[in-house]
Design a protein around this motif. Structure first.
Motif, short mmCIF file in Angstrom:
data_model
loop_
_atom_site.label_atom_id
_atom_site.label_comp_id
_atom_site.label_asym_id
_atom_site.label_seq_id
_atom_site.Cartn_x
_atom_site.Cartn_y
_atom_site.Cartn_z
N THR A 320 -5.31 -5.30 3.74
CA THR A 320 -4.54 -4.63 2.76
C THR A 320 -4.90 -5.50 1.49
OG1 THR A 320 -2.60 -3.52 1.84
CG2 THR A 320 -2.25 -5.74 3.24
N THR A 321 -4.77 -4.84 0.34
CA THR A 321 -4.53 -5.51 -0.84
C THR A 321 -3.09 -5.32 -1.43
OG1 THR A 321 -5.42 -3.38 -2.05
CG2 THR A 321 -6.90 -4.71 -1.50
N THR A 322 -2.23 -4.67 -0.80
CA THR A 322 -0.72 -4.53 -1.20
C THR A 322 -0.06 -4.73 -0.01
OG1 THR A 322 0.72 -2.97 -1.86
CG2 THR A 322 -1.18 -2.00 -1.09
N GLY A 323 0.76 -5.86 0.10
CA GLY A 323 1.71 -6.04 0.95
C GLY A 323 2.63 -5.15 1.36
N GLY A 324 3.24 -4.65 0.11
CA GLY A 324 4.39 -3.56 0.20
C GLY A 324 3.92 -2.25 0.85
N GLY A 325 2.41 -1.84 0.38
CA GLY A 325 2.21 -0.65 1.04
C GLY A 325 1.80 -0.75 2.59
N ALA A 326 1.29 -2.20 3.06
CA ALA A 326 1.14 -2.32 4.45
C ALA A 326 2.15 -2.25 5.15
CB ALA A 326 0.18 -3.51 4.42
N ALA A 327 3.45 -2.94 4.68
CA ALA A 327 4.62 -2.88 5.15
C ALA A 327 5.22 -1.53 5.71
CB ALA A 327 5.43 -3.64 4.40
N MET A 328 4.98 -0.35 4.86
CA MET A 328 5.23 0.81 5.07
C MET A 328 4.63 1.18 6.40
SD MET A 328 5.95 2.58 1.32
CE MET A 328 4.24 2.42 0.70
N VAL A 329 3.28 1.20 6.45
CA VAL A 329 2.57 1.32 7.39
C VAL A 329 2.99 1.01 8.85
CG1 VAL A 329 0.18 1.77 8.48
CG2 VAL A 329 0.50 2.08 5.87
N VAL A 330 3.30 -0.42 8.77
CA VAL A 330 3.72 -1.04 9.94
C VAL A 330 5.07 -0.53 10.42
CG1 VAL A 330 4.78 -3.40 10.80
CG2 VAL A 330 2.47 -3.40 9.45
N ASP A 331 5.91 -0.30 9.33
CA ASP A 331 7.23 0.08 9.84
C ASP A 331 7.16 1.71 10.63
OD1 ASP A 331 8.78 -1.83 8.95
OD2 ASP A 331 9.33 -0.86 7.23
N GLN A 332 6.39 2.35 9.84
CA GLN A 332 5.98 3.68 10.64
C GLN A 332 5.56 3.90 11.82
OE1 GLN A 332 7.47 6.69 9.58
NE2 GLN A 332 8.38 5.28 8.04
N LEU A 333 4.48 2.94 12.01
CA LEU A 333 3.76 2.61 13.35
C LEU A 333 4.87 2.15 14.26
CD1 LEU A 333 0.34 1.19 12.28
CD2 LEU A 333 0.61 3.45 13.27
N GLY A 334 5.74 1.41 14.02
CA GLY A 334 6.64 0.79 14.77
C GLY A 334 7.54 1.65 15.50
N ILE A 335 7.84 2.47 14.51
CA ILE A 335 9.09 3.34 15.14
C ILE A 335 8.32 4.50 16.16
CG2 ILE A 335 10.60 3.13 13.17
CD1 ILE A 335 9.68 5.83 12.01
N ARG A 336 7.21 4.51 16.14
CA ARG A 336 6.39 5.63 17.19
C ARG A 336 5.85 4.65 18.24
NH1 ARG A 336 6.09 7.43 11.94
NH2 ARG A 336 6.16 9.40 11.54
N ASP A 337 6.12 3.36 18.36
CA ASP A 337 5.71 2.75 19.50
C ASP A 337 4.14 2.20 19.50
OD1 ASP A 337 8.48 2.24 20.53
OD2 ASP A 337 8.33 4.36 21.75
N VAL A 338 3.65 2.11 18.25
CA VAL A 338 2.47 1.79 18.14
C VAL A 338 2.20 0.22 17.68
CG1 VAL A 338 -0.14 2.14 17.08
CG2 VAL A 338 1.53 4.16 17.67
N THR A 339 1.51 -0.73 18.42
CA THR A 339 1.65 -1.90 18.29
C THR A 339 0.47 -2.36 16.87
OG1 THR A 339 1.99 -2.34 20.39
CG2 THR A 339 1.02 -4.20 19.26
N VAL A 340 1.01 -2.90 16.19
CA VAL A 340 0.37 -3.69 14.97
C VAL A 340 0.29 -4.94 15.40
CG1 VAL A 340 0.07 -4.06 12.59
CG2 VAL A 340 1.27 -2.05 13.12
N GLN A 341 -1.20 -5.30 15.65
CA GLN A 341 -1.59 -6.38 16.47
C GLN A 341 -1.99 -7.60 15.17
OE1 GLN A 341 -1.87 -6.86 19.87
NE2 GLN A 341 -2.27 -8.95 19.40
#
Length: 691
Positions: A320-341
């Motif tokens: 990413t070039t934006t930490g806040g934007g990436a954090a939103m994706v990480v959160d949404q993947l997490g609640i769907r049980d997808v691992t952000v490696q």
């Protein structure tokens, strides 16, 4: 463009490539529903013949009108019936007499309105069955094929000009949704190879319609808007063949609530609600089921890139070039049980060697340096080659809006890698989005849609073995002793059991005390409801007393019910209890369910469902999905249950799907004791419904 050439071509040609169409009930007023199809066809440049049918006018919208179908100079390939409900049956009968291949019915007012409507619907079904004519609808708003100008629809949304052409075929139970999907697809630059409003499926269903188009070279993927799973056999046949051909199928299905859960003789029927079964059906057929309407079109490029396969991992790398934007994706993947490696040490060393700036934690944050082409391109090359990721997502910040060419060029130049690459644009960046869409790169406007798409694509499964068992008529419950005999045929282990006359308790048993005594009758499915179970019996004297109590309870709580036997088993205790259930669903066919046993089966609804039969490998996946079973998985030094024996037992019971000779509609082992590792599993109760 040419139409497909196959065994299904006749239906596909009449549906999407007719040479002539007739509009029964065509109106001269383009503001009316009956006037729209003719206007739309002419505006779109349909090159085939159009025959307006109106006995009251010599002309309709400036063209010659015809008094009846019989008066036409030829038999049209496709007839769109726009006239009122009470005229439909006679019109369809006339079409069949003339040899029309396909009739689309706009009118409603059939089975949904009561007995009179149901009778009309039955007449339509009988005409189709006896004559071979194919019917689309009732309640169908029509068919659209942008490639040849076939705007055979009464949907007002198609008054919009410039229908985008593309390679996605849409089939929808809801007629109004095809208009909504067109506008949404157009906004995203997604074109269509065809759209069909399926309606009530009195004859043609979603599955059969889509199956007929599989040979069409213009169609590369399918979008389904589903309100039900009626005609599940047709849907399954289509989805299996689409998966075999590598044509992705994406579905949005209504009905996620549990209100429609079907009650049945077993807990399996109550726990496996309609949507649970639909979810298992779609995923087991390789269909991408999304939760958000917006995801329907955004997910298609990802579904094409990430092939259907059985995966042990679902690992996503994020740059990413934006930490806040990436954090939103990480959160949404997490609640769907997808691992952000996180980036591995080996990959981090490669990044450092390439002088890639930024920080590498859960995501690789390049900060402003990532807006430079060479920095983002090098980072993507390294991440796409890294073995720890199954998919890489580039989250782009403000540069996507203000410098779209610069922002998306490294992504587009990296898209040829074998590993899937997707993009999520944090700002509203229509130009960047359009460039990525045109390049067929998975791209998303919101973190929710991005995560929904990724989770849905990962969740689909490679279609397994097709069941041979089907619906069973007049199935009846077996008494428990006979149920155990059938389990023996399936290699499902159970506790030892012996039966005795209710009025003659035994002085000796073939196994040691303590034991349990249960009434044994095919007419009593749930023994506890009639006081038909006695636990913890320590000796012959207590056993004789228990027989008396069971007889008394039967007389009081189940008078007149035939029961003259008692089944006795040794008491057994495992590390935990599970429920394993099999049933033949009316739409999905045979399913297998694993659930937490005991009170947790009802309270927690902790379960996993698959189409049956399943392999041992799939059964292991099911075990991993039941949270309660993690308590016996050996975590933190706890005693481990025999989960391998459980997996084998699940697979064995699911093989009922391949045994039509046994004529079983439902089979449930509840509870099934999971013993310590190496000691197997043990059924201590079973309910089976057999014809």
């Amino acid at each position: 463009m040419s139409s497909p050439n196959s065994a299904n071509s006749s239906l596909c040609n009449a549906l999407l490539y007719p040479r002539s169409v007739a509009l029964v009930g065509a109106s001269d007023d383009v503001r009316k529903t009956g006037g729209r199809p003719q206007q739309f066809l002419r505006r779109a440049g349909f090159t085939g013949k159009v025959y307006p049918i109106n006995p009251n006018r010599a002309q309709v919208q400036g063209e010659q009108a015809w008094a009846s179908l019989a008066a036409l100079p030829e038999v049209p390939d496709h007839v769109f019936v726009l006239s009122p409900t009470d005229t439909v049956v006679d019109t369809v009968r006339e079409c069949a007499r003339l040899g029309v291949k396909l009739v689309t019915i706009l009118a409603s007012g059939f089975s949904e309105t009561g007995p009179e409507g149901a009778q009309r619907e039955q007449e339509l079904r009988q005409i189709a069955r006896e004559t071979g004519i194919r019917l689309l609808g009732p309640s169908s708003l029509g068919v659209v094929n942008p490639s040849n100008g076939l705007m055979l629809t009464a949907n007002a949304a198609f008054a919009e000009p410039d229908m985008p052409k593309g390679n996605v075929f849409v089939a929808s139970h809801s007629g109004s949704m095809i208009g909504a999907l067109v506008s949404r697809g157009k906004a995203r630059g997604v074109g269509f190879a065809g759209l069909v409003s399926v309606g009530s499926e009195v004859d043609l269903s979603v599955g059969e319609i889509c199956m007929s188009t599989l040979d069409d070279p213009q169609i590369e993927g399918y979008v389904l808007f589903l309100e039900s799973l009626h005609h599940g056999d047709r849907l399954k046949a289509f989805a299996r063949e689409a998966a075999r051909r590598g044509k992705p199928v994406v579905a949005y299905k209504l009905g996620r609530s549990s209100a429609a859960a079907e009650m049945s003789a077993t807990h399996t029927g109550a726990l496996a609600g309609e949507d649970d079964i639909a979810d298992a059906l779609l995923k087991d057929l390789g269909v991408v089921r999304v939760e958000m309407l917006e995801t329907l079109f955004e997910v298609m490029p990802l579904a094409k890139k990430l092939t259907v396969a059985r995966r042990a991992s679902r690992r996503v790398g994020i740059v990413t070039t934006t930490g806040g934007g990436a954090a939103m994706v990480v959160d949404q993947l997490g609640i769907r049980d997808v691992t952000v490696q996180a980036v591995s040490p080996e990959t981090l060393a490669k990044l450092q060697a390439a002088n890639i700036p930024g920080t590498a934690g859960r995501v690789l944050d390049l900060t402003l340096a990532g807006t430079k082409y060479e920095v983002m391109k090098k980072a993507l090359d390294i991440l796409l080659d890294a073995p720890e990721f199954d998919l890489v997502v580039a989250v782009v910040g403000s540069s996507a809006r203000f410098n779209p060419d610069l922002a998306v060029k490294p992504i587009m130049d990296s898209a040829g890698h074998a590993k899937p690459l997707a993009a999520m644009l944090v700002p509203d960046a229509p130009d960047a989005l359009a460039q990525l869409t045109e390049a067929r790169i998975p791209c998303f406007r919101t973190p929710e849609a991005c995560a929904d798409a990724i989770a849905a694509v990962f969740a689909r499964r490679e279609p397994g073995q097709e069941a041979t068992a089907g619906q069973v008529a007049n199935a009846r419950s077996l008494k428990e002793s006979d149920a155990y005999a059938l389990l023996d045929q399936l290699n499902v282990p159970h506790a030892p059991a012996a039966t005795f006359p209710l009025d003659a308790p035994p002085a000796e048993l073939p196994f040691a005390f303590p034991v349990v005594a249960k009434v044994c009758s095919a007419q009593i499915q749930h023994k506890t409801e009639v006081g038909g179970v006695a636990l913890g019996i320590q000796d012959a004297q207590q056993l004789a007393k228990a027989f008396g109590t069971l007889g008394q309870n039967l007389a009081e709580r189940a008078p007149g019910v035939a029961c003259d036997e008692v089944l006795v088993q040794p008491m057994r205790k495992g590390l935990t209890e599970v429920l394993v259930g099999y049933r033949v669903d009316v739409d999905a066919g045979p399913i297998i369910m694993l659930a937490a046993g005991g009170i947790w089966a009802e309270v927690m609804k902790d379960r996993s469902i698959r189409l049956a039969p399943v392999s041992v490998e799939v059964a292991r996946e099911m075990i991993g999905e039941v949270r309660m079973l993690q308590t016996v998985a050996g975590l933190r030094g706890t005693q481990k249950g025999d989960l391998e024996a459980l997996a084998q037992t699940i697979a064995n019971l699911s093989n009922l799907a391949m045994r039509p000779d046994l004529k079983v509609s439902e089979a449930e082992v509840n509870p099934l004791m999971v013993m310590p590792e190496g000691e197997g599993v043990l059924a201590v109760d079973a309910l089976i419904l057999q014809a």
